[in-house]
Design a protein around this motif. Structure first.
Motif, PDB file in Angstrom:
ATOM      1  N   ARG A  49      55.035  34.911  30.309  1.00  0.00           N
ATOM      2  CA  ARG A  49      54.719  34.583  28.398  1.00  0.00           C
ATOM      3  C   ARG A  49      53.468  34.003  27.938  1.00  0.00           C
ATOM      4  O   ARG A  49      52.753  32.492  28.540  1.00  0.00           O
ATOM      5  N   ARG A  50      53.028  34.550  26.477  1.00  0.00           N
ATOM      6  CA  ARG A  50      51.968  33.656  26.024  1.00  0.00           C
ATOM      7  C   ARG A  50      52.327  33.120  25.007  1.00  0.00           C
ATOM      8  O   ARG A  50      53.730  32.497  24.499  1.00  0.00           O
ATOM      9  N   PRO A  51      51.334  31.766  24.520  1.00  0.00           N
ATOM     10  CA  PRO A  51      51.665  30.423  23.553  1.00  0.00           C
ATOM     11  C   PRO A  51      52.313  30.837  22.621  1.00  0.00           C
ATOM     12  O   PRO A  51      52.050  31.737  22.164  1.00  0.00           O
ATOM     13  N   ARG A  52      53.250  29.989  22.354  1.00  0.00           N
ATOM     14  CA  ARG A  52      53.720  29.966  20.743  1.00  0.00           C
ATOM     15  C   ARG A  52      52.479  29.540  20.064  1.00  0.00           C
ATOM     16  O   ARG A  52      51.734  28.730  20.125  1.00  0.00           O
ATOM     17  N   ARG A  53      52.669  29.840  18.439  1.00  0.00           N
ATOM     18  CA  ARG A  53      51.494  29.228  17.402  1.00  0.00           C
ATOM     19  C   ARG A  53      51.604  28.232  18.017  1.00  0.00           C
ATOM     20  O   ARG A  53      50.830  26.770  17.148  1.00  0.00           O
ATOM     21  N   GLU A  55      52.067  25.759  19.940  1.00  0.00           N
ATOM     22  CA  GLU A  55      52.064  25.245  21.703  1.00  0.00           C
ATOM     23  C   GLU A  55      50.430  25.105  21.162  1.00  0.00           C
ATOM     24  O   GLU A  55      49.758  24.472  21.813  1.00  0.00           O
TER      25      GLU A  55
END
Length: 404
Positions: A49-53, A55
């Protein structure tokens, strides 16, 4: 740790140990600056999973906090890199995995998070540093203005000066640097001067700022208390400043005026007034010397303190010289050269690149037109005072002030 709890398979205690070790690696940086960063790395390694904005924005806020706490950019970046390295080395699931494709994919995901997080961290840090610099510069300008004005609350000034390392009970002197045209990049000039003065004086009791298009340097007197009340040479600071400012790509040629050194808060304002007057007078007199000592121009301050009187003297003694062929200018130049040579016509002639006969003729014309004889001791004093006053007022190039 919030990040540890969010990554389901990660052990909270393990992430805490990783965070503490990374903080030690970075020189005991506050571990709180990691926030949920380790959890983002674990999530990336385990799930991809890539970080959310939001985060990443939280990481940017941590960068701002690091700047506000005075943590260097290098140390906070080292904290994040060390945390990523230690997390990867000890990640339980992957260290036991024999699937090279899974390890490669996890590594790629972690590197993506690392890249995004460090970039966002650095951006937040840079924004905060710019804001801190602007805020400090505003405080610096306000402090300098109040110190140079000399009429502010003493207790308040002492308290405001403390963060800048200034001991206002010491003996200080003020120097002003004027560029030839517009003031160049102020941050570069201030940093250059602060660096060289701190290095040379071995003392942080220095303040560099800008005021009315000039660079202002407030520095301790080189001889400490012995320098008070104007004792001792004042151009050492000026020469030090000139050598550094001449290295800058813009601003040359510089002219620097150095006030005498005085003790206390009000001594700072007095030194500044002397430096400012010396710089103004040097321009009026067309002094080409790059470093001007206020003590060398004290006579002009004395003369102009009673400007109506000096104008009256010029009108009585020198204005009659306008009746000479060519006006008063050549005769004033002759008087200046004659006085500068100690009253010797031959030396004055060499200075003026004319014959001795021309000098003696002009001196005779001055005596005939003004009634004052340059060879007479009493008349010489009157003539010399009038000539100095004329230079200070730039007469006859400029008309004498009216209604003085």
């Amino acid at each position: 740790m919030g990040g540890g709890r969010r990554a389901g398979d990660a052990d909270v205690a393990w992430l805490d140990r990783v965070a503490q070790a990374a903080a030690r690696d970075a020189g005991d940086v506050p571990v709180e600056l990691l926030g949920d960063y380790l959890g983002l790395l674990v999530d990336a390694a385990v799930t991809g999973r890539r970080p959310r904005r939001a985060e990443l924005e939280a990481v940017g806020l941590l960068g701002r906090r690091a700047a506000e706490q005075g943590v260097s950019a290098g140390r906070v970046v080292q904290l994040y890199l060390s945390a990523a390295r230690r997390m990867w080395q000890d990640l339980p699931r992957l260290t036991r995995s024999g699937d090279s494709d899974a390890v490669r994919a996890a590594a790629e995901a972690v590197l993506h998070v690392l890249d995004d997080a460090v970039a966002t961290l650095a951006e937040g840090y840079a924004v905060a540093r710019r804001e801190l610099v602007r805020r400090e510069e505003a405080l610096r300008r306000e402090l300098v203005d109040d110190l140079l004005r000399g009429d502010s609350d003493l207790g308040g000034l002492v308290q405001r000066a403390e963060p800048f390392g200034l001991d206002l009970a010491r003996v200080h002197q003020v120097a002003l640097a004027a560029p030839s045209r517009r003031l160049p990049d102020t941050e570069t000039a201030i940093s250059a001067l602060e660096g060289v003065i701190f290095d040379r004086l071995g003392d942080r009791d220095v303040l560099v700022a800008t005021k009315e298009g000039l660079l202002v340097v407030l520095a301790p007197a080189p001889g400490g208390a012995a320098e008070s009340a104007g004792a001792g040479p004042g151009t050492g600071l000026g020469r030090l400043m000139l050598a550094e400012l001449d290295r800058l790509p813009r601003g040359r040629p510089w002219q620097i005026a150095v006030g005498r050194s005085y003790p206390g808060v009000y001594g700072i304002a007095r030194s500044y007034e002397e430096a400012r007057d010396a710089l103004t007078m040097a321009r009026r007199l067309r002094v080409e010397t790059p470093v001007v000592d206020a003590r060398d121009l004290l006579i002009y301050r004395v003369l102009l303190r009673d400007q109506p009187a000096i104008i009256d003297l010029i009108q009585a003694v020198l204005v009659p010289l306008n009746r000479a062929r060519g006006g008063a200018g050549p005769l004033l130049e002759t008087l200046e050269a004659y006085f500068a040579s100690g009253g010797t016509a031959t030396v004055a002639a060499r200075r003026l690149h004319v014959s001795v006969r021309a000098v003696t003729y002009r001196l005779a014309r001055i005596r005939a037109l003004s009634g004052y004889d340059a060879a007479d001791p009493t008349d010489r004093f009157t003539l010399q005072a009038a000539v100095l006053g004329a230079r200070a007022l730039d007469w006859p190039n400029q008309p004498l002030p009216a209604g003085a």
